[in-house]
Design a protein around this motif. Structure first.
Motif, mmCIF file in Angstrom:
data_model
loop_
_atom_site.group_PDB
_atom_site.id
_atom_site.type_symbol
_atom_site.label_atom_id
_atom_site.label_comp_id
_atom_site.label_asym_id
_atom_site.label_seq_id
_atom_site.Cartn_x
_atom_site.Cartn_y
_atom_site.Cartn_z
ATOM 1 N N PHE A 1 0.823 -1.206 0.000
ATOM 2 C CA PHE A 1 0.000 0.000 0.000
ATOM 3 C C PHE A 1 0.857 1.256 0.000
ATOM 4 N N ALA A 2 1.977 1.225 0.708
ATOM 5 C CA ALA A 2 2.855 2.394 0.762
ATOM 6 C C ALA A 2 3.339 2.791 -0.634
ATOM 7 N N TYR A 3 3.528 1.802 -1.487
ATOM 8 C CA TYR A 3 4.031 2.084 -2.830
ATOM 9 C C TYR A 3 2.944 2.127 -3.896
ATOM 10 N N GLY A 4 1.718 1.762 -3.551
ATOM 11 C CA GLY A 4 0.702 1.655 -4.595
ATOM 12 C C GLY A 4 -0.586 2.411 -4.360
ATOM 13 N N HIS A 5 -0.577 3.435 -3.494
ATOM 14 C CA HIS A 5 -1.855 4.084 -3.206
ATOM 15 C C HIS A 5 -2.048 5.464 -3.819
ATOM 16 N N ASN A 6 -1.062 5.984 -4.499
ATOM 17 C CA ASN A 6 -1.217 7.298 -5.124
ATOM 18 C C ASN A 6 -1.112 7.182 -6.622
ATOM 19 N N PRO A 7 -2.019 7.695 -7.367
ATOM 20 C CA PRO A 7 -3.324 8.237 -6.972
ATOM 21 C C PRO A 7 -4.300 7.098 -6.679
ATOM 22 N N ILE A 8 -5.479 7.466 -6.183
ATOM 23 C CA ILE A 8 -6.483 6.427 -5.922
ATOM 24 C C ILE A 8 -6.978 5.916 -7.269
ATOM 25 N N GLY A 9 -6.682 4.666 -7.505
ATOM 26 C CA GLY A 9 -7.102 4.005 -8.731
ATOM 27 C C GLY A 9 -7.506 2.578 -8.410
ATOM 28 N N ALA A 10 -7.524 1.749 -9.420
ATOM 29 C CA ALA A 10 -7.962 0.357 -9.245
ATOM 30 C C ALA A 10 -7.069 -0.394 -8.253
#
Length: 183
Positions: A25-34
């Motif tokens: 999540f730290a590396y994959g939450h910006n921007p909010i997408g799928a």
């Protein structure tokens, strides 16, 4: 040791999954997408599945009802946070925060019921549940401000994961100590 062993594995697995989720999540939450929404849905589902696994080993009683409640709550939270993801950061924090408050309180209650000679004092679980409830309030306050960020969720998951790992270590230590005393 029969009751401790499955719980030890459950706590360890849940802790490791939470820490792994936090890294992803730290590396994959910006921007909010799928990807972000998928990860947001997965985290409460980890809790729901853990509750289901835990439920299978519990006898009827208040601990079982609390565990069932937490599993249903976490499933509903997964759905709600997935829907909230379409609305942006603030709605996600509100849903996640509300879930953290209620599930944290349930975790404290389960931890209090498990305090005993076989399962120990459950301090890591009690602390994690209490912090979850407090942090959930903070998320809802943060969601009302201008600086709302999902970065805090990685810290939340890491902390919870570490407490579950510590609890599994304490259960291992307690079981080994008890086994050495019987020899």
């Amino acid at each position: 040791m029969k009751k401790t062993s499955p719980l030890l594995k459950l706590y360890l697995g849940r802790g490791v999954l939470a820490v792994a989720w936090a890294v992803a999540f730290a590396y994959g939450h910006n921007p909010i997408g799928a990807l972000t929404i998928t990860l947001l849905v997965v985290y409460p589902l980890i809790d729901a599945v853990s509750s289901l696994i835990d439920l299978r080993a519990l006898p009827d009683g208040s601990e079982r009802r609390l565990t069932l409640f937490n599993g249903v709550l976490s499933t509903l939270a997964a759905i709600a946070v997935g829907v909230a993801g379409a609305g942006g950061v603030a709605p996600v924090l509100h849903v996640f925060g509300a879930w953290a408050v209620v599930s944290g309180a349930a975790q404290v209650l389960v931890g209090l019921r498990r305090r005993g000679p076989e399962l120990g004092k459950q301090w890591p679980i009690l602390i994690a549940g209490g912090l979850s409830a407090l942090v959930g309030v903070f998320y809802n306050i943060q969601a009302l401000g201008d600086d709302a960020s999902l970065d805090v969720l990685s810290v939340y998951a890491t902390g919870g994961g570490v407490f579950f790992i510590i609890q599994s270590g304490l259960l291992t230590w307690r079981a080994r100590r008890r086994q050495a005393q019987t020899i």
